[in-house]
Design an enzyme around this catalytic site. Structure first.
Site, PDB file in Angstrom:
ATOM      1  N   SER A   1      14.534   5.259 -15.041  1.00  0.00           N
ATOM      2  CA  SER A   1      15.971   5.071 -15.225  1.00  0.00           C
ATOM      3  C   SER A   1      16.691   6.354 -15.622  1.00  0.00           C
ATOM      4  O   SER A   1      17.920   6.414 -15.609  1.00  0.00           O
ATOM      5  CB  SER A   1      16.228   4.005 -16.290  1.00  0.00           C
TER       6      SER A   1
ATOM      7  N   GLY B   1       9.522  -7.470  -4.032  1.00  0.00           N
ATOM      8  CA  GLY B   1       8.554  -6.972  -3.064  1.00  0.00           C
ATOM      9  C   GLY B   1       8.590  -5.459  -2.947  1.00  0.00           C
ATOM     10  O   GLY B   1       9.479  -4.797  -3.480  1.00  0.00           O
TER      11      GLY B   1
ATOM     12  N   ASP C   1       7.604   4.756  -3.937  1.00  0.00           N
ATOM     13  CA  ASP C   1       7.325   5.005  -2.522  1.00  0.00           C
ATOM     14  C   ASP C   1       8.609   5.075  -1.711  1.00  0.00           C
ATOM     15  O   ASP C   1       8.715   5.868  -0.768  1.00  0.00           O
ATOM     16  CB  ASP C   1       6.412   3.910  -1.980  1.00  0.00           C
TER      17      ASP C   1
ATOM     18  N   LEU D   1      11.613  10.046 -13.192  1.00  0.00           N
ATOM     19  CA  LEU D   1      11.744   9.684 -14.604  1.00  0.00           C
ATOM     20  C   LEU D   1      12.270   8.264 -14.794  1.00  0.00           C
ATOM     21  O   LEU D   1      12.843   7.947 -15.838  1.00  0.00           O
ATOM     22  CB  LEU D   1      12.673  10.680 -15.307  1.00  0.00           C
TER      23      LEU D   1
ATOM     24  N   GLY E   1       0.851  -1.183   0.000  1.00  0.00           N
ATOM     25  CA  GLY E   1       0.000   0.000   0.000  1.00  0.00           C
ATOM     26  C   GLY E   1       0.882   1.226   0.000  1.00  0.00           C
ATOM     27  O   GLY E   1       1.893   1.274   0.714  1.00  0.00           O
ATOM     28  N   LYS E   2       0.528   2.224  -0.807  1.00  0.00           N
ATOM     29  CA  LYS E   2       1.424   3.366  -0.963  1.00  0.00           C
ATOM     30  C   LYS E   2       1.664   4.097   0.353  1.00  0.00           C
ATOM     31  O   LYS E   2       2.769   4.574   0.612  1.00  0.00           O
ATOM     32  CB  LYS E   2       0.884   4.327  -2.031  1.00  0.00           C
ATOM     33  N   GLY E   3       0.654   4.199   1.198  1.00  0.00           N
ATOM     34  CA  GLY E   3       0.857   4.863   2.476  1.00  0.00           C
ATOM     35  C   GLY E   3       1.796   4.090   3.381  1.00  0.00           C
ATOM     36  O   GLY E   3       2.762   4.637   3.920  1.00  0.00           O
TER      37      GLY E   3
END
Length: 303
Positions: free
Chosen positions: A219, A284, A249, A217, A42-44
């Site tokens: 790479s 992961g 993230d 951006l 989850g991004k948070g």
């Protein structure tokens, strides 16, 4: 000695259900994968773990369900040093992200919000936590109303707000007005501006709405732009990517720590780039995020 920064995060907590394949399936196609994993994400939660491993004191505002995924997510955050006192448990399923990772390290993701959908407003204690922080990290895997409420609370208390506009969607002017640093990748920047082939032009367009922008951006590195200043481009490190899930993230959480510690923009971008480079060489999302000693070593070219 620089004081340890306090980073608050309001955002999603998902269990990532990850399938590893040689080549991602096209529409209507079935392929055989070689491995399956469940990984807290989850991004948070990812940004919270990244910031904690980078050396900050981190507090997470979010929601999980009453199922085993929720229990595991809370435990993972706590073991990573993230304060979960304001991570709610609600009577529903925990959010999930269904991820396909190919042999080139690319991914495609379907997110089922679950408990994350309950974050439509601040709860008691949330504003006080935000007020105590040096920076607030936000993303868009929870309802925009909740994100806006948190950003407005940060603005009331003079707390720097860093917004990752992902998944890409139209942003309310009120949210942009309460954002200090907008952190899209190049695809999200294109979606927000309609400018598809020129990140510098996209950054310029976004500066009409927010005072600072960092466009990642891939790479090619990252681009920083601010009103009244010359743009800065920091190249990415050359590494062989195994899994890019969570790299953005990792970059966001680490960048927030570096800026809160008073690093220059160029130093902060370089440090965040080092962290992201380490993360893509592992599988992961949260599991791939490096610790501060590793980031320092990579940034100094010793790892």
């Amino acid at each position: 000695m620089t004081p340890t920064p306090h980073i608050a995060v309001l955002g999603s907590a998902n269990m990532d259900l990850v399938a590893y394949v040689a080549k991602a399936p096209q529409r209507g196609e079935t392929v055989t994968g070689r491995e399956f994993r469940t990984v807290p994400g989850g991004k948070g939660a990812n940004q919270a773990i990244a910031a904690a491993r980078a050396g900050a004191t981190v507090s997470m505002i979010g929601a999980v369900g009453t199922d085993a995924y929720g229990t595991r997510l809370r435990s993972t955050l706590e073991h990573s040093g993230v304060d979960t006192d304001l991570l709610r448990t609600v009577e529903t399923s925990t959010g999930t992200a269904h991820i396909v990772v190919d042999d080139d390290g690319g991914n495609s993701i379907v997110v089922i919000p679950g408990a994350n959908g309950s974050l439509t407003a601040l709860a008691p204690g949330d504003e006080g936590l935000i007020a105590s922080a040096d920076a607030l990290l936000l993303q868009l895997e929870v309802p925009v109303d909740g994100v806006l409420a948190a950003a407005r609370a940060a603005r009331r208390h003079g707390v720097r707000t860093v917004l990752t506009p992902a998944p890409a969607q139209p942003l309310p002017p009120e949210l942009l007005a309460a954002t200090d640093l907008l952190l899209p990748n190049e695809h999200e920047a294109a979606a927000l501006t309609g400018i598809t082939d020129d990140p510098h032009a996209a950054a310029g367009a976004l500066l009409s709405q927010v005072p600072e922008v960092v466009i990642t951006l891939g790479s090619r590195g990252s681009l920083y732009a601010a009103r009244g200043a010359e743009p800065v481009v920091v190249p990415a490190r050359r590494v062989t990517a195994v899994d890019t899930t969570g790299a953005g993230d990792t970059f966001a959480g680490t960048l927030a720590v570096a800026l809160a510690e008073g690093d220059s923009v160029t130093e902060a971008l370089g440090w965040a780039s080092a962290a992201a480079a380490l993360s893509v060489q592992r599988t992961g999302a949260s599991a791939s995020m490096p610790y501060r000693s590793e980031i320092d070593g990579e940034a100094e070219g010793t790892s």
